[in-house]
Write a protein that holds these residues in place. Structure first.
Motif: not given
Ligand SMILES: NC(=O)c1ccc[n+]([C@@H]2O[C@H](COP(=O)([O-])OP(=O)(O)OC[C@H]3O[C@@H](n4cnc5c(N)ncnc54)[C@H](OP(=O)(O)O)[C@@H]3O)[C@@H](O)[C@H]2O)c1
Length: 241
Positions: A13-19, A61-64, A138-142, A153-155, A184-192
């Motif tokens: 929840a610290s950024r992106g979709i979770g926020w 927390a670290d989810v792992g 569960n936040m999965s992915s296409g 790995a991701y897929s 969630p779709g193809y969303l602009k975040t730090a990951m994408n």
């Molecule tokens: N953006 C897309 O287009 C897209 C598409 C399909 C699926 N998704 C999925 O949507 C979800 C959110 O993605 P996002 O795009 O919002 O990415 P993001 O901006 O990179 O956010 C990822 C989040 O996961 C947390 N995280 C990473 N490693 C962690 C760990 N070991 N323990 C706990 N938290 C951890 C990060 O927080 P910290 O670094 O603070 O721990 C951050 O809050 C992910 O599951 C991603 O696979 C995204």
């Protein structure tokens, strides 16, 4: 409000979709436990949720890490007395073709995207069973279906999450616990950074799955509020033969 009186746990929840999902759950009336590793961001999010007149706590927390997940769930129950909703959103992307990807990178991705939701689901299920109520999103992915080059790995991790979703849904069939996955779709975040839509676009589906009625779908996969058939039903096949 669709989540009035509910308690939700949102990972990543610290950024992106979770926020955005955490804020949306609060807007819908839920108390929210926000988690990730970045404490400062979580504190800022708690402040924003408090301004919406909902209660929120941050549990880094670290989810792992099983002990972190245990602490997350115990703290949520200590403070709010229950967990109605778990959004397994924390995720990690590492790119590399199969013959290039390091074993360490493979393990990191599987640890966050597959082991994390497993640990969180395992920790909340006894609580949800005892209260005979739960919604797991569960936040999965296409990517699990698309299987693009470089995303092994991701897929694979998201395919594992889809399988975990369906299996869990089947295992809790006798309870009012509904487990579903979503893209969630193809969303602009730090990951994408190339994402074509804002992270808020994940919200309607995440809210819908968190607020499903008792006769709602179980073990299904959704994208933009519409179900996608990810695992086709094949009644003609007897898998034991
Ligand atoms: N953006 C897309 O287009 C897209 C598409 C399909 C699926 N998704 C999925 O949507 C979800 C959110 O993605 P996002 O795009 O919002 O990415 P993001 O901006 O990179 O956010 C990822 C989040 O996961 C947390 N995280 C990473 N490693 C962690 C760990 N070991 N323990 C706990 N938290 C951890 C990060 O927080 P910290 O670094 O603070 O721990 C951050 O809050 C992910 O599951 C991603 O696979 C995204």
């Amino acid at each position: 409000m669709k989540l009035h009186g509910k308690t939700a746990v949102v990972t990543g929840a610290s950024r992106g979709i979770g926020w955005e999902v955490a804020l949306a759950y609060a807007r819908e009336g839920a108390d929210v436990v926000v988690s990730a590793r970045s404490e400062n961001s979580l504190r800022e999010l708690v402040e924003q949720i408090t301004q919406l007149h909902q209660r929120a706590i941050a549990v880094p927390a670290d989810v792992g890490e099983a002990s972190d997940v245990e602490k997350l769930v115990n703290t949520a129950v200590d403070v709010f007395g229950k967990i109605d909703i778990l959004c397994n959103n924390a995720g990690l992307l590492e790119i590399g073709e199969v013959d290039q990807l390091t074993v360490a990178a493979w393990d990191r991705v599987m640890r966050v995207n597959a082991r994390g939701p497993f640990l969180c689901s395992q920790a909340v299920l006894p609580i949800m069973k005892a209260q005979n109520y739960g919604r797991i999103v569960n936040m999965s992915s296409g990517a699990a279906i698309r299987c693009a080059a470089g995303y092994a790995a991701y897929s694979a991790s998201k395919a594992a999450l889809n399988a975990l979703s369906l299996t869990t849904a089947i295992e809790v069939a006798d309870y009012e616990i509904l487990v579903n996955a979503m893209s969630p779709g193809y969303l602009k975040t730090a990951m994408n950074p190339d994402g074509t839509r804002p992270p808020e676009d994940a919200v309607p589906t995440a809210v819908m799955l968190a607020s499903l009625p008792s006769d709602g779908p179980r073990g299904r996969f959704f994208r933009f509020e519409e179900e996608m058939i990810v695992i086709p039903e094949s009644p003609q096949i007897d898998w034991t033969k």
